[in-house]
Design a protein around this motif. Structure first.
Motif, PDB file in Angstrom:
ATOM      1  N   ILE A 186     -12.334  -6.568   2.084  1.00 53.19           N
ATOM      2  CA  ILE A 186     -11.918  -7.778   1.354  1.00 53.19           C
ATOM      3  C   ILE A 186     -10.545  -8.241   1.850  1.00 53.19           C
ATOM      4  O   ILE A 186      -9.964  -9.157   1.278  1.00 53.19           O
ATOM      5  CB  ILE A 186     -11.896  -7.580  -0.187  1.00 53.19           C
ATOM      6  CG1 ILE A 186     -10.958  -6.437  -0.574  1.00 53.19           C
ATOM      7  CG2 ILE A 186     -13.286  -7.360  -0.739  1.00 53.19           C
ATOM      8  CD1 ILE A 186     -10.715  -6.352  -2.086  1.00 53.19           C
ATOM      9  N   ALA A 187     -10.041  -7.604   2.916  1.00 53.72           N
ATOM     10  CA  ALA A 187      -8.731  -8.001   3.455  1.00 53.72           C
ATOM     11  C   ALA A 187      -8.824  -9.406   4.022  1.00 53.72           C
ATOM     12  O   ALA A 187      -9.782  -9.750   4.713  1.00 53.72           O
ATOM     13  CB  ALA A 187      -8.295  -7.023   4.540  1.00 53.72           C
ATOM     14  N   THR A 188      -7.800 -10.206   3.745  1.00 51.24           N
ATOM     15  CA  THR A 188      -7.824 -11.596   4.215  1.00 51.24           C
ATOM     16  C   THR A 188      -6.894 -11.808   5.403  1.00 51.24           C
ATOM     17  O   THR A 188      -6.796 -12.923   5.922  1.00 51.24           O
ATOM     18  CB  THR A 188      -7.442 -12.564   3.082  1.00 51.24           C
ATOM     19  OG1 THR A 188      -6.182 -12.142   2.551  1.00 51.24           O
ATOM     20  CG2 THR A 188      -8.480 -12.561   1.976  1.00 51.24           C
ATOM     21  N   ARG A 233     -16.436  -4.910  -6.502  1.00 49.29           N
ATOM     22  CA  ARG A 233     -15.763  -4.299  -7.666  1.00 49.29           C
ATOM     23  C   ARG A 233     -14.247  -4.261  -7.454  1.00 49.29           C
ATOM     24  O   ARG A 233     -13.465  -4.534  -8.372  1.00 49.29           O
ATOM     25  CB  ARG A 233     -16.315  -2.875  -7.879  1.00 49.29           C
ATOM     26  CG  ARG A 233     -15.731  -2.151  -9.079  1.00 49.29           C
ATOM     27  CD  ARG A 233     -16.122  -2.862 -10.364  1.00 49.29           C
ATOM     28  NE  ARG A 233     -15.530  -2.250 -11.550  1.00 49.29           N
ATOM     29  CZ  ARG A 233     -14.299  -2.508 -11.989  1.00 49.29           C
ATOM     30  NH1 ARG A 233     -13.519  -3.347 -11.337  1.00 49.29           N
ATOM     31  NH2 ARG A 233     -13.849  -1.939 -13.084  1.00 49.29           N
ATOM     32  N   SER A 234     -13.832  -3.954  -6.226  1.00 53.22           N
ATOM     33  CA  SER A 234     -12.399  -3.927  -5.926  1.00 53.22           C
ATOM     34  C   SER A 234     -11.799  -5.327  -6.026  1.00 53.22           C
ATOM     35  O   SER A 234     -10.687  -5.507  -6.516  1.00 53.22           O
ATOM     36  CB  SER A 234     -12.164  -3.379  -4.514  1.00 53.22           C
ATOM     37  OG  SER A 234     -12.533  -2.044  -4.460  1.00 53.22           O
ATOM     38  N   ARG A 281      -8.281  -9.305  -8.093  1.00 53.90           N
ATOM     39  CA  ARG A 281      -8.075 -10.750  -8.264  1.00 53.90           C
ATOM     40  C   ARG A 281      -8.351 -11.233  -9.681  1.00 53.90           C
ATOM     41  O   ARG A 281      -7.797 -12.210 -10.126  1.00 53.90           O
ATOM     42  CB  ARG A 281      -8.976 -11.527  -7.300  1.00 53.90           C
ATOM     43  CG  ARG A 281      -8.686 -11.285  -5.841  1.00 53.90           C
ATOM     44  CD  ARG A 281      -7.408 -12.003  -5.446  1.00 53.90           C
ATOM     45  NE  ARG A 281      -6.953 -11.581  -4.134  1.00 53.90           N
ATOM     46  CZ  ARG A 281      -7.223 -12.243  -3.019  1.00 53.90           C
ATOM     47  NH1 ARG A 281      -7.928 -13.338  -3.065  1.00 53.90           N
ATOM     48  NH2 ARG A 281      -6.760 -11.809  -1.868  1.00 53.90           N
ATOM     49  N   TRP A 282      -9.249 -10.585 -10.367  1.00 54.89           N
ATOM     50  CA  TRP A 282      -9.653 -11.111 -11.673  1.00 54.89           C
ATOM     51  C   TRP A 282      -9.322 -10.177 -12.832  1.00 54.89           C
ATOM     52  O   TRP A 282      -9.863 -10.308 -13.923  1.00 54.89           O
ATOM     53  CB  TRP A 282     -11.143 -11.461 -11.662  1.00 54.89           C
ATOM     54  CG  TRP A 282     -11.390 -12.757 -10.947  1.00 54.89           C
ATOM     55  CD1 TRP A 282     -11.204 -14.009 -11.444  1.00 54.89           C
ATOM     56  CD2 TRP A 282     -11.802 -12.917  -9.591  1.00 54.89           C
ATOM     57  NE1 TRP A 282     -11.483 -14.953 -10.486  1.00 54.89           N
ATOM     58  CE2 TRP A 282     -11.861 -14.321  -9.330  1.00 54.89           C
ATOM     59  CE3 TRP A 282     -12.130 -12.050  -8.564  1.00 54.89           C
ATOM     60  CZ2 TRP A 282     -12.232 -14.841  -8.111  1.00 54.89           C
ATOM     61  CZ3 TRP A 282     -12.493 -12.573  -7.340  1.00 54.89           C
ATOM     62  CH2 TRP A 282     -12.541 -13.941  -7.120  1.00 54.89           C
ATOM     63  N   GLY A 283      -8.453  -9.225 -12.531  1.00 50.48           N
ATOM     64  CA  GLY A 283      -7.902  -8.383 -13.594  1.00 50.48           C
ATOM     65  C   GLY A 283      -8.897  -7.518 -14.329  1.00 50.48           C
ATOM     66  O   GLY A 283      -8.725  -7.256 -15.524  1.00 50.48           O
ATOM     67  N   TRP A 284      -9.933  -7.100 -13.637  1.00 48.98           N
ATOM     68  CA  TRP A 284     -10.907  -6.221 -14.301  1.00 48.98           C
ATOM     69  C   TRP A 284     -10.361  -4.812 -14.537  1.00 48.98           C
ATOM     70  O   TRP A 284     -10.931  -4.052 -15.302  1.00 48.98           O
ATOM     71  CB  TRP A 284     -12.189  -6.118 -13.452  1.00 48.98           C
ATOM     72  CG  TRP A 284     -13.160  -7.214 -13.732  1.00 48.98           C
ATOM     73  CD1 TRP A 284     -12.862  -8.518 -13.958  1.00 48.98           C
ATOM     74  CD2 TRP A 284     -14.576  -7.094 -13.814  1.00 48.98           C
ATOM     75  NE1 TRP A 284     -14.012  -9.247 -14.156  1.00 48.98           N
ATOM     76  CE2 TRP A 284     -15.089  -8.378 -14.076  1.00 48.98           C
ATOM     77  CE3 TRP A 284     -15.468  -6.036 -13.668  1.00 48.98           C
ATOM     78  CZ2 TRP A 284     -16.443  -8.627 -14.219  1.00 48.98           C
ATOM     79  CZ3 TRP A 284     -16.810  -6.291 -13.803  1.00 48.98           C
ATOM     80  CH2 TRP A 284     -17.301  -7.573 -14.087  1.00 48.98           C
ATOM     81  N   GLY A 285      -9.333  -4.471 -13.820  1.00 52.37           N
ATOM     82  CA  GLY A 285      -8.757  -3.137 -13.980  1.00 52.37           C
ATOM     83  C   GLY A 285      -9.616  -2.068 -13.319  1.00 52.37           C
ATOM     84  O   GLY A 285     -10.663  -2.362 -12.739  1.00 52.37           O
TER      85      GLY A 285
END
Lengths: 479, 325
Positions: A279-281, A436-437, A442-446
């Protein structure tokens, strides 16, 4: 010894017994110190290493002995005696690099000399000692850190030996600094079930990634790789590169998960080595997520001493290229690994030169550069997996053609080969893990809750016991 | 929630997902719309007290056990009056139930050192020399290629292993199989990769007789057939002659035969028999079937074995060598 073996199950049982047997029976904590427990851990670690080729234990003993003495020598020499301190450090580095050079690169160098100079020197056939690239780097970092004054020389030989030979991470990392691990051998420990279970979860995830995803994908790739290097096999080559990117990740991250889980269960903490690299940009972000401990080692012990980015952009670019070429060579004694390092070094250098990694970008810019980063990595896999540059280039070239024609193709070919369809299924856990990561970051799922982990663990165990494959050795063992 | 409740609920979730996924996975059409094959693994204990696990289609542990003398196989081979050599076709074609049993009735001991991996006579010769095997009669079976020079890659690897490596490989694989065979009584084992007609095979091997005990054989049925003979079988002579000389020096009689398969060639038998001056036996192949195109299925094999044995004990040279009256 491989984690995926019954010999290891036996060894691990003894390790657990040695670590927790006393405290659990006598209901008290214990200090590790230089006592029996460190000794038992060391003996088990050496058995773990010697299991492969017994006499190779001598190599690790030489590394350990030289670095133990060198660190003590450096520590006891006044800082003003720079020359003497440097001489001791040089002896340590030459010993480690000499062993690494001989056992890993001698045949490559002789072959290279034969090819370029047309000589007929006999190419030595040397069986690579497993994990030599990992433990020599770890061992060297200890002496260098003592030289730099970042850590005091350890008085106990047992602890230094245990630090270098610590079996969970001995043969395929993570590459742990002395500052991160050495002190842990003397810490008092209490048994906590939740820590033990967390370790178990990591072990299970590692086994799942290795035995279900990596090993099954490995079989499919082995069966189709040669075909993928033939002209006109664009979609197949593309699928192979994606599969191999997933196999490599699961093989290596799986090993590290097992290593970290085992260390946890024995009461030690090892650093993170993979953090959802796909997921690295940016390229620099990628190397902050892939084989993190090697990237940090290269930065601290090679890039910065070479001048890093303190001597202008041009020099920084050259330093970066040099580090990445060496990193490629570290992965394997072959030109395709050097080329692999070169391609990725060029990409990283250009990103830095053009300041793409730091410039603010909208979601479109982020997505575009994300695709550039990930596709570069995927295409570089051709060089990583191939037996030589020509084969690597052939697969990469085919895959590029496959990508270009993708919008016009109905992907019929991929859909008609049952094995390829199966391969895509086996990549599913990689995507799920990364999604999941992404949700966490990004969306604060923890982090996953206990319940989520329990549910996932049950599913992973079921798939593991039904779909496992254990025919492939760990890829990073050969490094 | 208390700590205990949290743990209990976590365990319930774990067990629930385990149960659901283990039921669901075998039903997913993962490969090209067809279901993966659930492999049946019969219990270890069914194969007798003297059985070792040797192969489920991958590297055969017989090579290690025989070459590195692990277990009591070689001890038994040294006591054998009749020694069989050849490849997997001998193991599946000349059955223990007939050959070993009939020999036993005559007060003789038969032992087979035939192995899989398409190994040829060279590996058998290595075993005979290494372990100083001195049978009275050697039955060499196989098509022409069995008498051509060379070793299988697996045999080469095994011969390069030191004892440490050999023991590790053998015991590690055996332990893994023991666990697998127990585990898959309760959970299915899905195999996506070995779906061809040649699978599944699961072989155990008797340490006492050397015979494979096939716990699982492919269900296919392919008729045995003959193919046109080559102009010459001279290429089979050097190795066959070396074998004959080795056996002569040990006072053993060589008998040639063949277990049929798809596209069998038999012309090398009369040729080698004539050149070496040894007897050969050609059992009847009529109506015989293979399970996978290469290895005889059970009933055909039993029939072939009976026919072979009848001709074998009728040979005058064999009767003399084995002191049969």
């Amino acid at each position: 010894m491989s984690f995926i073996s019954f010999s290891f199950v036996g060894l691990y049982f003894f390790a657990l017994l040695a670590r927790w047997g006393g405290p659990l029976v006598f209901r008290r904590s214990h200090g590790g110190g230089t006592g029996l427990r460190v000794l038992s851990l060391l003996v088990l670690s050496w058995v773990f290493y010697a299991w492969h080729v017994p006499w190779y234990i001598l190599l690790i003993l030489v590394s350990t002995g030289v670095d133990y003495l060198a660190a003590r020598g450096i520590h006891s020499t006044p800082v003003a005696h720079t020359g003497r301190r440097k001489a001791i450090l040089t002896i340590s580095l030459l010993t480690n690099l000499g062993l690494l050079g001989y056992f890993k690169y001698a045949d490559f160098l002789v072959s290279a000399v034969n090819e370029t100079a047309g000589t007929g020197l006999t190419v030595p056939e040397i069986l690579l000692p497993i994990g030599i690239s990992f433990y020599t780097f770890q061992s060297m970092s200890y002496t260098i850190d003592v030289y730099r004054g970042r850590i005091a020389a350890e008085q106990s030989f047992l602890r230094v030996a245990c630090y270098i030979a610590f079996f969970p991470q001995l043969v395929a990392g993570p590459i742990v600094r002395a500052t991160e691990l050495l002190y842990q051998f003397g810490r008092k420990r209490h048994f906590h079930l939740h820590v033990f279970m967390a370790g178990g979860y990591l072990v299970l995830r590692g086994l799942f990634l290795k035995m279900v995803v990596a090993d099954n994908l490995g079989i499919i790739i082995d069966q189709h790789w040669a075909q993928a290097s033939q002209t006109g096999q664009g979609p197949l080559a593309l699928a192979m590169l994606v599969f191999f990117a997933c196999q490599l990740f699961c093989d290596f991250a799986g090993y590290v998960d097992i290593a970290r889980g085992i260390a946890y269960q024995l009461g030690f903490r090892l650093p993170l080595n993979f953090n959802a690299p796909y997921i690295a940009t940016t390229f620099s972000g990628f190397w902050g997520r892939w084989h993190i401990t090697l990237s940090q080692w290269m930065r601290d012990y090679l890039y910065i001493p070479l001048g890093g980015n303190r001597k202008g952009r041009g020099r920084a670019f050259l330093n970066l290229m040099l580090v990445m070429l060496i990193s490629g060579l570290w992965h394997g004694a072959n030109w395709n690994f050097v080329a692999w390092g070169g391609v990725l070094g060029l990409a990283l250098g250009l990103e830095r030169l053009l300041s793409i990694g730091k410039a603010p970008r909208g979601w479109m810019g982020t997505l575009t550069w994300f695709l550039v980063v990930q596709l570069t990595w995927i295409f570089s896999m051709g060089l990583f997996r191939a037996a030589g540059i020509e084969e690597g280039w052939a697969v990469t070239h085919n895959a590029l053609q496959g990508l270009m024609t993708l919008p016009m193709s109905r992907l019929d070919y991929i859909g008609t080969d049952g094995m390829i369809v199966l391969g895509w299924w086996f990549t599913l856990p990689v995507w799920l893990l990364h999604v999941r990561s992404l949700l966490s970051e990004r969306w604060g799922w923890g982090d996953p809750s206990t319940y989520e982990r329990s549910f996932v663990a049950g599913a992973m165990l079921a798939v593991l016991l039904v779909l496992y494959n254990s025919s492939q050795p760990f890829i990073y063992f050969q490094f | 929630m208390s700590k205990l409740q949290t743990r209990l609920f976590s365990f319930v979730l774990f067990a629930f997902s385990f149960a659901v996924v283990s039921v669901l996975i075998p039903r997913l059409p993962l490969r090209d719309g067809s279901l993966p094959r659930a492999v049946e693994i019969p219990p270890y204990s069914d194969q007798g007290d003297d059985a070792l696990f040797v192969s489920n289609g991958s590297e055969e542990l017989s090579h290690i056990a025989l070459y590195h003398e692990i277990g009591s196989s070689i001890e038994h081979a040294r006591r054998a009056d009749i020694l069989l050599i050849g490849n997997s076709r001998v193991q599946t074609g000349l059955r223990e139930a007939v050959i070993s049993e009939e020999a036993r009735k005559l007060g003789l001991k038969a032992f087979t050192i035939a192995t899989g991996h398409a190994d040829k006579t060279r590996f058998a010769l290595e075993l005979i020399r290494k372990h100083d095997l001195n049978p009275r009669v050697v039955i060499a079976s196989g098509g022409p290629f069995v008498f051509t020079e060379g070793l299988s890659p697996w045999a080469r690897e095994v011969m390069h292993m030191n004892r440490w490596e050999a023991n590790k490989r053998f015991h590690e694989r055996s332990a893994a199989w023991l666990v697998k065979s127990r585990l898959h009584r309760y959970l299915p084992r899905l195999d996506f990769f070995n779906l061809g007609p040649g699978f599944p095979w699961i072989h155990y091997r008797s340490e006492t007789t050397g015979w494979w005990r096939n716990a699982l054989e492919p269900p296919g049925r392919f008729p045995v057939s003959l193919q046109p003979e080559r102009k010459s079988y001279r290429h089979t002579l050097p190795l066959a002659r070396e074998l004959k000389q080795e056996l002569d020096s040990r006072g053993a009689l060589l008998v040639l035969t063949i277990v049929p398969y798809l596209d069998t060639r038999i012309g090398h038998l009369p040729y080698l028999s004539r050149e070496l001056g040894v007897p050969y036996i050609l059992p009847s192949f009529n109506g015989m079937l293979t399970a996978d195109g290469s290895h005889l299925e059970r009933n055909s094999a039993l029939r072939l074995s009976a026919d072979f044995w009848q001709q074998f004990v009728a040979l005058e040279s064999v009767r003399v060598k084995l002191s049969l009256e």
